[in-house]
Design a protein around this motif. Structure first.
Motif, PDB file in Angstrom:
ATOM      1  N   THR A 101      -1.263  -4.936   6.909  1.00  0.00           N
ATOM      2  CA  THR A 101      -1.838  -3.821   6.144  1.00  0.00           C
ATOM      3  C   THR A 101      -1.816  -4.055   4.643  1.00  0.00           C
ATOM      4  N   GLU A 157       0.863  -1.185   0.000  1.00  0.00           N
ATOM      5  CA  GLU A 157       0.000   0.000   0.000  1.00  0.00           C
ATOM      6  C   GLU A 157       0.897   1.233   0.000  1.00  0.00           C
ATOM      7  N   ARG A 160      -2.659  -4.835   0.843  1.00  0.00           N
ATOM      8  CA  ARG A 160      -3.862  -4.662   0.037  1.00  0.00           C
ATOM      9  C   ARG A 160      -3.977  -5.834  -0.924  1.00  0.00           C
TER      10      ARG A 160
END
Length: 261
Positions: free
Chosen positions: A181, A42, A183
């Motif tokens: 985290t 990300e 994506r």
């Protein structure tokens, strides 16, 4: 007295004229750097690179790559480029490579493409077809598939395999945060054929790690040579996440691309 005033005014006008003429040479407009992340990452994955670029006076934008499909993702990045006045250097990591390759088409202000462990596809090629051209990727064994309500599939890297697979040269604690985290990318995006290859008309640069487990280094070498890369850097022992583990080397190449004529 009037003659003296006119003489002083003439001298002032000449000084102002000389200053205005000299100013552009001393204040060249630096390109805006647009950073496009890839699958399983990300925008904050560029934080180390952004810090160095901004320290050196570059405006940076870490684009939010939707990771839904090459054409639609490229359209989103292309719209962002269209909002920027002045020259742009496009930087793509991993699947972000196909996105910048297509997003640059028709954008006259894009002066360079930088591939950071990224795919540089030709027309009709996909991330999947390219990664399979040479052995070495272990990504397939590390994936987790999640079926969406629309029937499509999203791909993640299994959290317990993320460190070894994606970011082996990143500290374990940091890799754990990256895993949490990450994506997901639509599986269809990795299989979608690319459009026209902007690297055929825009100078390109390439950097990748010799220990990349997502994209075989041999594939990236092939793509860089085919694109007639202005400069290619191989970082010994670097993983797929080399913008996190080696921000200085990545930043240096981006700045070289930005200053190239």
């Amino acid at each position: 007295m009037q003659k003296i005033i006119r003489a002083l005014a003439l001298v002032y006008a000449c000084c102002v004229s000389d200053s205005a003429t000299a100013q552009p040479a001393d204040h060249q407009v630096k390109p805006t750097i647009v950073l496009v992340h890839g699958a399983f990452a990300e925008s904050s994955s560029w934080n180390g690179v952004i810090a160095e670029l901004e320290r050196d006076g570059f405006r940076t934008i870490a684009a939010a790559n939707p990771l839904r499909g090459v054409a639609s993702d490229a359209a989103a990045v292309s719209a962002l480029i269209g909002s920027i006045h002045g020259p742009v250097v496009l930087v793509g990591h991993s699947y972000g490579g196909p996105v910048i390759t297509e997003a640059a088409n028709g954008k006259g202000n894009v002066k360079a493409l930088v591939y950071v462990a990224g795919f540089a596809p030709d027309k009709g090629e996909s991330s999947l077809t390219l990664s399979g051209q040479f052995p070495g990727s272990t990504l397939g064994e590390a994936l987790l598939t999640v079926t969406r309500p629309d029937g499509g599939q999203d791909l993640y890297i299994q959290p317990e395999k993320f460190h070894e697979q994606f970011a082996a040269d990143v500290p374990a604690a940091q890799a754990s945060l990256m895993a949490a985290t990450q994506r997901p990318v639509a599986d269809a995006a990795l299989a979608e054929p690319s459009g026209a290859a902007a690297w055929r008309i825009i100078p390109s640069f390439s950097i990748y790690g010799s220990a990349d487990r997502n994209i075989p280094p041999a594939v990236m070498k092939f793509m860089a040579e085919r694109a007639d890369s202005v400069k290619t850097i191989v970082v010994e022992g670097a993983s797929h996440a080399l913008m996190v583990s080696h921000p200085a080397e990545v930043t240096s190449l981006i700045e070289e691309a930005a200053s190239a004529e």
